[in-house]
Design an enzyme around this catalytic site. Structure first.
Site, mmCIF file in Angstrom:
data_model
loop_
_atom_site.group_PDB
_atom_site.id
_atom_site.type_symbol
_atom_site.label_atom_id
_atom_site.label_comp_id
_atom_site.label_asym_id
_atom_site.label_seq_id
_atom_site.Cartn_x
_atom_site.Cartn_y
_atom_site.Cartn_z
ATOM 1 N N TYR A 13 4.511 5.469 11.123
ATOM 2 C CA TYR A 13 4.817 4.075 11.459
ATOM 3 C C TYR A 13 5.674 3.345 10.420
ATOM 4 O O TYR A 13 6.036 2.191 10.641
ATOM 5 C CB TYR A 13 3.531 3.284 11.712
ATOM 6 C CG TYR A 13 2.507 3.339 10.592
ATOM 7 C CD1 TYR A 13 2.606 2.523 9.471
ATOM 8 C CD2 TYR A 13 1.415 4.197 10.675
ATOM 9 C CE1 TYR A 13 1.657 2.565 8.458
ATOM 10 C CE2 TYR A 13 0.455 4.249 9.677
ATOM 11 C CZ TYR A 13 0.585 3.426 8.571
ATOM 12 O OH TYR A 13 -0.355 3.482 7.573
ATOM 13 N N HIS A 65 -3.507 4.326 4.738
ATOM 14 C CA HIS A 65 -4.572 3.329 4.878
ATOM 15 C C HIS A 65 -5.896 3.912 4.393
ATOM 16 O O HIS A 65 -6.619 3.295 3.619
ATOM 17 C CB HIS A 65 -4.678 2.897 6.334
ATOM 18 C CG HIS A 65 -5.831 1.978 6.605
ATOM 19 N ND1 HIS A 65 -5.866 0.686 6.162
ATOM 20 C CD2 HIS A 65 -6.992 2.179 7.277
ATOM 21 C CE1 HIS A 65 -6.998 0.118 6.529
ATOM 22 N NE2 HIS A 65 -7.709 1.007 7.216
ATOM 23 N N ARG A 91 0.860 -1.181 0.000
ATOM 24 C CA ARG A 91 0.000 0.000 0.000
ATOM 25 C C ARG A 91 0.896 1.230 0.000
ATOM 26 O O ARG A 91 1.436 1.620 1.023
ATOM 27 C CB ARG A 91 -0.920 -0.021 1.233
ATOM 28 C CG ARG A 91 -1.611 1.308 1.472
ATOM 29 C CD ARG A 91 -2.643 1.252 2.571
ATOM 30 N NE ARG A 91 -2.201 0.732 3.843
ATOM 31 C CZ ARG A 91 -1.504 1.408 4.757
ATOM 32 N NH1 ARG A 91 -1.109 2.655 4.520
ATOM 33 N NH2 ARG A 91 -1.183 0.844 5.902
#
Length: 362
Positions: free
Chosen positions: A266, A257, A253
């Site tokens: 992160y 998100h 990805r």
């Protein structure tokens, strides 16, 4: 990052070189290759427009598919008439390949309806935002198809995070025991929001199949030809009555998100750069150029078509009227429900109180 010691099905290298595989082949002439390229470019541009519209306040939310075009397009182009698709919530390329009007998706994320299109019109079920729930829905649907002798198969899409849900594991068990004609297609994009895949499982996802008694295969999710070949084989196996298959498509990805997420909190830019070099669209374009299957005019025309589609979507979204507020009470249940009707009546009285107040002299 997922593990690397397990064999991965690949038919097109990161450098755009066509390679063979003993277990999987795909028939892809120049015309079919150009079609796959066109599908991926269109999906990426439509997806980018979704991100832009959300950032400008035109959509409530948008989950981007950036980087996952090959996994979605390759698998979707293996679906035949009579098959049925159960998507998650970022499978926009699958929706486009199944012929779903793009505005059906955009109106859902704008919040002007309850997220509904008629699943039977394109054999494409509603988006599922409850993580993993669609795997059970798909399994039950496939069991029903088999009981009726319908002859088709079901494919269900989900991410690596969904494999931690009980629904997914229950679905695998039911599908295996009843030999349901369903293909489980996991887009392992390495991150379940901020949880990396190694926090989801100690073993490769496709190996989950071993414990339930069905075949599992891992495919290069940035290789559109491999995704096509593996999904074609799995769907044909299901149609012939040989039961379910679990496919793990390793991809990434590239975006957030959803538009409410910040991936820089992160993951590292170095990791993103590593996967950017495996870009699925660039990979197929390199192959098309190397084999002289497409020229500069073709690529320019595809880009122009994608841009026009995105601009049409922008105009349609921005010109979309707000629905009547009372529509929020429609289609909550298939039939009339007394509590919903009670709430509808209360809300109508509440709205009329404002009009009455405006008419009352000060």
């Amino acid at each position: 990052m997922g593990t690397t010691e397990e064999p991965t099905v690949r038919l097109l290298t990161a450098d755009g070189e066509r390679v063979g595989h003993p277990g999987y082949q795909v028939t892809a002439d120049a015309e079919r290759l150009r079609g796959l390229y066109r599908d991926m470019v269109l999906a990426r541009r439509v997806d980018a427009e979704g991100v832009r519209l959300q950032r400008q306040g035109e959509l409530a939310l948008w989950p981007s598919l950036l980087g996952q075009e090959a996994a979605q397009v390759g698998s979707a182009r293996a679906v035949r008439d009579g098959d049925h698709v159960f998507p998650s919530y970022r499978d926009h390329a699958v929706a486009l390949c199944r012929g779903l009007p793009p505005m059906d998706v955009f109106t859902m994320y704008r919040g002007v309806h309850h997220g509904g299109w008629h699943p039977a019109r394109h054999d494409f079920h509603l988006y599922t935002l409850v993580i993993g729930a669609q795997t059970l829905h798909a399994t039950g649907y496939a069991m029903g198809m088999a009981a009726e002798g319908a002859g088709g198969a079901v494919i269900v899409y989900f991410g690596d995070g969904a494999t931690s849900q009980g629904d997914f594991n229950e679905a695998l068990n039911f599908a295996a025991v009843y030999q349901a004609p369903v293909v489980f297609f996991c887009q392992n994009n390495q991150w379940a929001i901020s949880a990396p895949v190694h926090r989801q499982t100690r073993a490769p996802i496709h190996r989950r199949a071993d414990g339930f008694g069905l075949p599992g295969v891992r495919v290069d999710g940035n290789d559109v030809l491999a995704c096509l070949a593996v999904t074609e084989a799995a769907l044909e196996r299901a149609r012939r009555g040989h039961g379910p298959t679990l496919i793990e498509a390793e991809t990434y990805r590239m975006g957030a998100h959803t538009t409410s997420d910040d991936p820089s909190r992160y993951r590292t830019s170095a990791e993103e750069d590593q996967w950017r070099r495996r870009d699925p669209i660039a990979r197929l374009r390199t192959h098309l150029e190397r084999e002289a299957h497409a020229d500069a005019g073709f690529f320019a025309a595809v880009d122009a078509d994608a841009e026009r589609a995105a601009l049409d979507i922008r105009a349609a979204v921005r010109g979309m009227p707000d629905p009547p507020v009372e529509h929020m009470f429609s289609h909550v249940y298939a039939d009339a429900h007394p509590l919903v009707e009670e709430e509808r009546a209360w809300f109508a009285d509440y709205q009329s109180s404002f009009a009455a107040a405006e008419r009352t002299p000060a």
